[in-house]
Write an enzyme that holds these catalytic residues in place. Structure first.
Site, PDB file in Angstrom:
ATOM      1  N   ARG A 190       9.445  22.260 -12.793  1.00 47.36           N
ATOM      2  CA  ARG A 190       9.369  22.157 -14.235  1.00 47.36           C
ATOM      3  C   ARG A 190      10.033  20.850 -14.662  1.00 47.36           C
ATOM      4  O   ARG A 190      10.937  20.346 -13.993  1.00 47.36           O
ATOM      5  CB  ARG A 190      10.087  23.326 -14.907  1.00 47.36           C
ATOM      6  CG  ARG A 190       9.494  24.700 -14.616  1.00 47.36           C
ATOM      7  CD  ARG A 190      10.296  25.778 -15.343  1.00 47.36           C
ATOM      8  NE  ARG A 190       9.723  27.106 -15.149  1.00 47.36           N
ATOM      9  CZ  ARG A 190      10.118  27.957 -14.201  1.00 47.36           C
ATOM     10  NH1 ARG A 190      11.083  27.608 -13.355  1.00 47.36           N
ATOM     11  NH2 ARG A 190       9.550  29.143 -14.084  1.00 47.36           N
ATOM     12  N   LYS A 202      14.710  28.824 -14.512  1.00 45.98           N
ATOM     13  CA  LYS A 202      14.775  29.684 -15.699  1.00 45.98           C
ATOM     14  C   LYS A 202      15.614  30.918 -15.432  1.00 45.98           C
ATOM     15  O   LYS A 202      15.526  31.521 -14.361  1.00 45.98           O
ATOM     16  CB  LYS A 202      13.361  30.106 -16.111  1.00 45.98           C
ATOM     17  CG  LYS A 202      12.667  29.121 -17.036  1.00 45.98           C
ATOM     18  CD  LYS A 202      11.392  29.732 -17.577  1.00 45.98           C
ATOM     19  CE  LYS A 202      10.735  28.827 -18.600  1.00 45.98           C
ATOM     20  NZ  LYS A 202       9.507  29.426 -19.149  1.00 45.98           N
ATOM     21  N   HIS A 248       3.827  19.141 -17.102  1.00 46.27           N
ATOM     22  CA  HIS A 248       3.384  20.513 -16.848  1.00 46.27           C
ATOM     23  C   HIS A 248       1.985  20.547 -16.235  1.00 46.27           C
ATOM     24  O   HIS A 248       1.671  21.434 -15.433  1.00 46.27           O
ATOM     25  CB  HIS A 248       3.412  21.325 -18.145  1.00 46.27           C
ATOM     26  CG  HIS A 248       3.625  22.788 -17.914  1.00 46.27           C
ATOM     27  ND1 HIS A 248       4.785  23.310 -17.358  1.00 46.27           N
ATOM     28  CD2 HIS A 248       2.821  23.853 -18.141  1.00 46.27           C
ATOM     29  CE1 HIS A 248       4.673  24.618 -17.267  1.00 46.27           C
ATOM     30  NE2 HIS A 248       3.498  24.983 -17.726  1.00 46.27           N
ATOM     31  N   ARG A 273       2.445  20.155 -12.644  1.00 46.87           N
ATOM     32  CA  ARG A 273       2.895  21.430 -12.062  1.00 46.87           C
ATOM     33  C   ARG A 273       1.692  22.349 -11.864  1.00 46.87           C
ATOM     34  O   ARG A 273       1.574  23.023 -10.833  1.00 46.87           O
ATOM     35  CB  ARG A 273       3.938  22.057 -12.984  1.00 46.87           C
ATOM     36  CG  ARG A 273       4.432  23.447 -12.586  1.00 46.87           C
ATOM     37  CD  ARG A 273       5.605  23.814 -13.486  1.00 46.87           C
ATOM     38  NE  ARG A 273       5.834  25.232 -13.586  1.00 46.87           N
ATOM     39  CZ  ARG A 273       6.583  25.952 -12.758  1.00 46.87           C
ATOM     40  NH1 ARG A 273       7.160  25.370 -11.724  1.00 46.87           N
ATOM     41  NH2 ARG A 273       6.768  27.239 -12.950  1.00 46.87           N
ATOM     42  N   HIS A 294       8.165  32.005 -10.893  1.00 51.77           N
ATOM     43  CA  HIS A 294       7.726  32.942 -11.929  1.00 51.77           C
ATOM     44  C   HIS A 294       8.401  34.297 -11.722  1.00 51.77           C
ATOM     45  O   HIS A 294       8.356  34.849 -10.625  1.00 51.77           O
ATOM     46  CB  HIS A 294       6.210  33.133 -11.872  1.00 51.77           C
ATOM     47  CG  HIS A 294       5.446  31.938 -12.350  1.00 51.77           C
ATOM     48  ND1 HIS A 294       4.110  31.736 -12.047  1.00 51.77           N
ATOM     49  CD2 HIS A 294       5.811  30.880 -13.128  1.00 51.77           C
ATOM     50  CE1 HIS A 294       3.709  30.611 -12.606  1.00 51.77           C
ATOM     51  NE2 HIS A 294       4.712  30.076 -13.258  1.00 51.77           N
ATOM     52  N   TYR A 352      -3.897  31.363 -12.329  1.00 48.42           N
ATOM     53  CA  TYR A 352      -4.556  30.422 -11.424  1.00 48.42           C
ATOM     54  C   TYR A 352      -5.747  31.042 -10.713  1.00 48.42           C
ATOM     55  O   TYR A 352      -6.596  30.324 -10.199  1.00 48.42           O
ATOM     56  CB  TYR A 352      -3.543  29.864 -10.417  1.00 48.42           C
ATOM     57  CG  TYR A 352      -2.484  29.055 -11.106  1.00 48.42           C
ATOM     58  CD1 TYR A 352      -2.766  27.790 -11.606  1.00 48.42           C
ATOM     59  CD2 TYR A 352      -1.211  29.572 -11.314  1.00 48.42           C
ATOM     60  CE1 TYR A 352      -1.803  27.054 -12.277  1.00 48.42           C
ATOM     61  CE2 TYR A 352      -0.246  28.843 -11.984  1.00 48.42           C
ATOM     62  CZ  TYR A 352      -0.551  27.589 -12.466  1.00 48.42           C
ATOM     63  OH  TYR A 352       0.394  26.868 -13.142  1.00 48.42           O
TER      64      TYR A 352
END
Length: 287
Positions: A133, A157, A221, A224, A247, A256
């Protein structure tokens, strides 16, 4: 609570603060607002994007849920807030050839030995080669990428740690950059602290423009997304991709599968047990 118990990132905390401050400006003291007051927000938000309304409503639901659970008020009036349906857009994509063009150009410019081209090459190699990120990349400590180590340990995150693979090309690019990088705590220093996300965005778009890619198609992004999509095209499974991207929920990673649905159909036809040769006809059942 969000910081101490939920482990929310600084960016998340700032977003929640902004949304609550905007609601307070409209309603006054939030802790005293009732359901009728919250209903009025729906009319004030009618010209906003559905994603913005959903985010603001979510912040308020979290706020009133906290007050109710901690006994700071006897009810939770947030059920009256709107719940707009949001269709998650498919990510913008770059082809492998387009990213390769950016990498080749960046490597050629870095070979000149100039400081900033070396920095830009290292940024691009880490963005595309490791799927970082933007916030994770710019905040890397100076010695995060260690010589000979195929992974770095990253805190992403929610303050969750994960292993991130570092390619040989990225190792070389970072090593070349460190020969020129100013001393300091950050791998990519900026004017006051580390490089900002806004500046990274500008750098990436300029790199795209140099090789003839429309700048509006490219961002950190998007690179990514390219990392994830190209891995999936190469045969990576969703659980591996989920771990690499950091994630929390595999549902986020599943977007995806829509991007590369053609390859997934081919994979089922080739690998599923029902796609074996039919003994009588000699044809594959998946055909």
């Amino acid at each position: 609570m969000l910081a101490a118990e939920a482990g929310a990132s600084r960016n998340t905390l700032m977003a929640y603060r902004g949304d609550l401050a905007a609601a307070a400006a409209a309603l006054g003291r939030l802790g005293d607002a009732d359901a009728e007051a919250l209903k009025s927000l729906g009319g004030q938000w009618q010209d906003l994007a559905a994603s913005t309304v959903a985010r603001r409503a979510s912040a308020l639901r979290r706020f009133y849920g906290f007050l109710y659970e901690d006994g700071l008020r006897a009810d939770d009036p947030s059920d009256v807030l709107p719940r707009p349906k949001i269709k998650r857009p498919l990510p913008r994509l770059l082809s492998a050839e387009e990213v390769e063009g950016m990498l080749v150009d960046a490597a050629d410019r870095a070979a000149s030995g100039e400081r900033l081209p070396r920095r830009d090459h290292a940024l691009l190699e880490l963005l595309y080669g490791s799927g970082l990120r933007a916030s994770e990349l710019v905040a890397l400590p100076r010695r995060a990428v260690r010589p000979g180590e195929p992974f770095l340990i990253l805190k992403g995150k929610g303050e969750k740690e994960r292993l991130v693979p570092i390619s040989t090309a990225a190792h070389r690019a970072v090593a070349a950059w460190l020969e020129e990088a100013p001393e300091g705590a950050w791998l990519f220093p900026g004017e006051k602290a580390h490089l900002s996300r806004v500046r990274l965005f500008q750098i990436v778009r300029a790199m795209a423009a140099r090789v003839g890619i429309a700048p509006e198609r490219v961002s950190p992004h998007v690179l990514r997304h390219a990392f994830a999509t190209h891995l999936l095209e190469g045969g990576a499974d969703l659980r591996t991709l989920q771990a690499l991207l950091g994630h929390a929920d595999i549902a986020t990673t599943q977007i995806y599968t829509h991007v590369d649905s053609r390859r997934l159909v081919e994979l089922v036809n080739k690998r599923h047990p029902l796609a074996r040769q039919d003994l009588k006809t000699g044809n594959a059942l998946g055909d």
